[in-house]
Design a protein around this motif. Structure first.
Motif, PDB file in Angstrom:
ATOM      1  N   SER A 194      46.450  35.790  38.355  1.00  0.00           N
ATOM      2  CA  SER A 194      45.439  34.895  38.913  1.00  0.00           C
ATOM      3  C   SER A 194      44.842  35.569  40.136  1.00  0.00           C
ATOM      4  CB  SER A 194      46.054  33.544  39.280  1.00  0.00           C
ATOM      5  OG  SER A 194      47.057  33.724  40.260  1.00  0.00           O
ATOM      6  N   HIS A 195      43.799  34.951  40.699  1.00  0.00           N
ATOM      7  CA  HIS A 195      43.149  35.440  41.915  1.00  0.00           C
ATOM      8  C   HIS A 195      43.009  34.281  42.892  1.00  0.00           C
ATOM      9  CE1 HIS A 195      41.626  39.234  40.058  1.00  0.00           C
ATOM     10  NE2 HIS A 195      41.590  38.486  38.959  1.00  0.00           N
ATOM     11  N   ARG A 196      43.005  34.576  44.170  1.00  0.00           N
ATOM     12  CA  ARG A 196      42.703  33.589  45.192  1.00  0.00           C
ATOM     13  C   ARG A 196      41.194  33.586  45.437  1.00  0.00           C
ATOM     14  NH1 ARG A 196      46.148  36.890  46.609  1.00  0.00           N
ATOM     15  NH2 ARG A 196      44.958  37.808  48.307  1.00  0.00           N
ATOM     16  N   TYR A 197      40.663  32.462  45.872  1.00  0.00           N
ATOM     17  CA  TYR A 197      39.251  32.379  46.234  1.00  0.00           C
ATOM     18  C   TYR A 197      39.102  31.360  47.363  1.00  0.00           C
ATOM     19  CZ  TYR A 197      39.267  28.023  43.603  1.00  0.00           C
ATOM     20  OH  TYR A 197      39.547  26.759  43.169  1.00  0.00           O
ATOM     21  N   SER A 198      38.057  31.496  48.145  1.00  0.00           N
ATOM     22  CA  SER A 198      37.757  30.530  49.209  1.00  0.00           C
ATOM     23  C   SER A 198      36.319  30.731  49.656  1.00  0.00           C
ATOM     24  CB  SER A 198      38.713  30.701  50.392  1.00  0.00           C
ATOM     25  OG  SER A 198      38.526  31.962  50.993  1.00  0.00           O
ATOM     26  N   GLY A 199      35.768  29.715  50.308  1.00  0.00           N
ATOM     27  CA  GLY A 199      34.422  29.838  50.818  1.00  0.00           C
ATOM     28  C   GLY A 199      33.904  28.533  51.362  1.00  0.00           C
ATOM     29  N   ARG A 200      32.583  28.500  51.563  1.00  0.00           N
ATOM     30  CA  ARG A 200      31.867  27.318  52.032  1.00  0.00           C
ATOM     31  C   ARG A 200      30.733  27.024  51.075  1.00  0.00           C
ATOM     32  NH1 ARG A 200      30.990  28.347  58.501  1.00  0.00           N
ATOM     33  NH2 ARG A 200      33.194  28.201  59.058  1.00  0.00           N
TER      34      ARG A 200
ATOM     35  N   ASP B 263      42.943  41.809  42.688  1.00  0.00           N
ATOM     36  CA  ASP B 263      44.295  41.833  42.141  1.00  0.00           C
ATOM     37  C   ASP B 263      44.273  42.562  40.807  1.00  0.00           C
ATOM     38  OD1 ASP B 263      45.816  39.939  44.011  1.00  0.00           O
ATOM     39  OD2 ASP B 263      44.087  38.733  43.436  1.00  0.00           O
ATOM     40  N   VAL B 264      45.347  43.261  40.490  1.00  0.00           N
ATOM     41  CA  VAL B 264      45.506  43.985  39.226  1.00  0.00           C
ATOM     42  C   VAL B 264      44.291  44.906  39.006  1.00  0.00           C
ATOM     43  CG1 VAL B 264      46.211  43.780  36.801  1.00  0.00           C
ATOM     44  CG2 VAL B 264      46.720  41.925  38.367  1.00  0.00           C
ATOM     45  N   GLY B 265      43.785  45.505  40.089  1.00  0.00           N
ATOM     46  CA  GLY B 265      42.727  46.498  39.992  1.00  0.00           C
ATOM     47  C   GLY B 265      41.307  45.974  39.848  1.00  0.00           C
ATOM     48  N   HIS B 266      41.075  44.688  40.085  1.00  0.00           N
ATOM     49  CA  HIS B 266      39.705  44.166  39.940  1.00  0.00           C
ATOM     50  C   HIS B 266      39.554  42.831  40.673  1.00  0.00           C
ATOM     51  CE1 HIS B 266      41.915  41.901  36.930  1.00  0.00           C
ATOM     52  NE2 HIS B 266      40.959  40.994  37.011  1.00  0.00           N
TER      53      HIS B 266
ATOM     54  N   MET C 289      33.921  23.017  39.476  1.00  0.00           N
ATOM     55  CA  MET C 289      34.507  23.724  38.348  1.00  0.00           C
ATOM     56  C   MET C 289      33.527  24.799  37.906  1.00  0.00           C
ATOM     57  SD  MET C 289      35.773  22.209  34.658  1.00  0.00           S
ATOM     58  CE  MET C 289      34.416  21.065  34.706  1.00  0.00           C
ATOM     59  N   THR C 290      34.027  25.993  37.592  1.00  0.00           N
ATOM     60  CA  THR C 290      33.183  27.062  37.066  1.00  0.00           C
ATOM     61  C   THR C 290      34.064  28.093  36.382  1.00  0.00           C
ATOM     62  OG1 THR C 290      31.322  28.519  37.603  1.00  0.00           O
ATOM     63  CG2 THR C 290      33.171  28.541  39.136  1.00  0.00           C
ATOM     64  N   ILE C 291      33.422  29.083  35.793  1.00  0.00           N
ATOM     65  CA  ILE C 291      34.103  30.205  35.136  1.00  0.00           C
ATOM     66  C   ILE C 291      33.685  31.474  35.872  1.00  0.00           C
ATOM     67  CG2 ILE C 291      34.365  31.480  32.967  1.00  0.00           C
ATOM     68  CD1 ILE C 291      35.411  28.665  32.711  1.00  0.00           C
ATOM     69  N   THR C 292      34.623  32.389  36.084  1.00  0.00           N
ATOM     70  CA  THR C 292      34.297  33.634  36.778  1.00  0.00           C
ATOM     71  C   THR C 292      33.504  34.577  35.875  1.00  0.00           C
ATOM     72  OG1 THR C 292      36.275  34.834  36.060  1.00  0.00           O
ATOM     73  CG2 THR C 292      36.453  33.517  38.102  1.00  0.00           C
ATOM     74  N   SER C 293      33.018  35.657  36.474  1.00  0.00           N
ATOM     75  CA  SER C 293      32.386  36.734  35.711  1.00  0.00           C
ATOM     76  C   SER C 293      33.424  37.378  34.792  1.00  0.00           C
ATOM     77  CB  SER C 293      31.807  37.782  36.668  1.00  0.00           C
ATOM     78  OG  SER C 293      32.839  38.294  37.515  1.00  0.00           O
ATOM     79  N   PHE C 294      32.934  38.051  33.770  1.00  0.00           N
ATOM     80  CA  PHE C 294      33.793  38.723  32.797  1.00  0.00           C
ATOM     81  C   PHE C 294      34.025  40.149  33.293  1.00  0.00           C
ATOM     82  CE2 PHE C 294      34.628  41.021  28.835  1.00  0.00           C
ATOM     83  CZ  PHE C 294      35.570  40.189  28.245  1.00  0.00           C
ATOM     84  N   ASP C 295      35.211  40.417  33.813  1.00  0.00           N
ATOM     85  CA  ASP C 295      35.572  41.734  34.334  1.00  0.00           C
ATOM     86  C   ASP C 295      36.951  42.090  33.816  1.00  0.00           C
ATOM     87  OD1 ASP C 295      33.342  42.329  36.345  1.00  0.00           O
ATOM     88  OD2 ASP C 295      33.990  40.327  36.958  1.00  0.00           O
ATOM     89  N   ALA C 296      37.212  43.371  33.624  1.00  0.00           N
ATOM     90  CA  ALA C 296      38.499  43.840  33.109  1.00  0.00           C
ATOM     91  C   ALA C 296      38.861  43.106  31.815  1.00  0.00           C
ATOM     92  CB  ALA C 296      39.597  43.689  34.159  1.00  0.00           C
ATOM     93  N   ARG C 297      37.855  42.830  31.015  1.00  0.00           N
ATOM     94  CA  ARG C 297      37.975  42.235  29.674  1.00  0.00           C
ATOM     95  C   ARG C 297      38.518  40.806  29.674  1.00  0.00           C
ATOM     96  NH1 ARG C 297      40.580  47.149  26.463  1.00  0.00           N
ATOM     97  NH2 ARG C 297      41.878  45.425  25.819  1.00  0.00           N
ATOM     98  N   HIS C 298      38.263  40.061  30.746  1.00  0.00           N
ATOM     99  CA  HIS C 298      38.669  38.657  30.767  1.00  0.00           C
ATOM    100  C   HIS C 298      37.917  37.912  31.867  1.00  0.00           C
ATOM    101  CE1 HIS C 298      41.088  40.286  34.011  1.00  0.00           C
ATOM    102  NE2 HIS C 298      41.158  39.037  34.483  1.00  0.00           N
TER     103      HIS C 298
END
Length: 125
Positions: free
Chosen positions: A116-122, A46-49, A71-80
């Motif tokens: 925001s971004h969507r996420y999903s997995g196992r 989303d929004v190019g990244h 709970m976690t924090i994403t990687s730092f991409d597109a300055r956030h």
């Protein structure tokens, strides 16, 4: 309220800096073993990244139907970066024993262009 016996161990962070910390690993809760799962993935684009994320769920009792908080924090991409948090679905049995959990959600809203971004997995089994 009665005391609940908890067993576990503490690991030193081995950090020689000014911020010294420890991690508590719980191995049983009220006499019942607990376990956790690793999880990882890539958010929607989303929004190019997109962002990568990884973490370990909170412990839950073994041998009974259960879910895990995560709970976690994403990687730092597109300055956030974004925060991810939620609760897994129930345990899904694996043919050879063990189980995994499915998870899905939407990250926190962050970035120069708020989004925001969507996420999903196992989880791991």
């Amino acid at each position: 309220m009665p005391d609940i016996p908890i067993t576990g161990f503490i690991m030193d962070s081995d950090d020689s800096g000014s911020r010294h910390s420890h991690t508590l690993y719980i191995t049983s809760w009220d006499g019942v073993p607990v376990h956790d799962h690793e999880f990882r993935g890539i958010t929607s684009f989303d929004v190019g990244h997109d962002h990568r994320y990884a973490g370990t769920t909170e412990p839950a009792r073994s041998g009974v139907q259960h879910t895990h908080r995560y709970m976690t924090i994403t990687s730092f991409d597109a300055r956030h970066r974004h925060r991810i948090r939620g609760v897994t679905g129930p345990a899904i049995s694996l043919p050879g024993g063990g189980h995994y959990h499915e998870f899905r959600g939407v990250t926190s809203v962050d970035g120069e262009t708020p989004h925001s971004h969507r996420y999903s997995g196992r989880t791991s089994g």
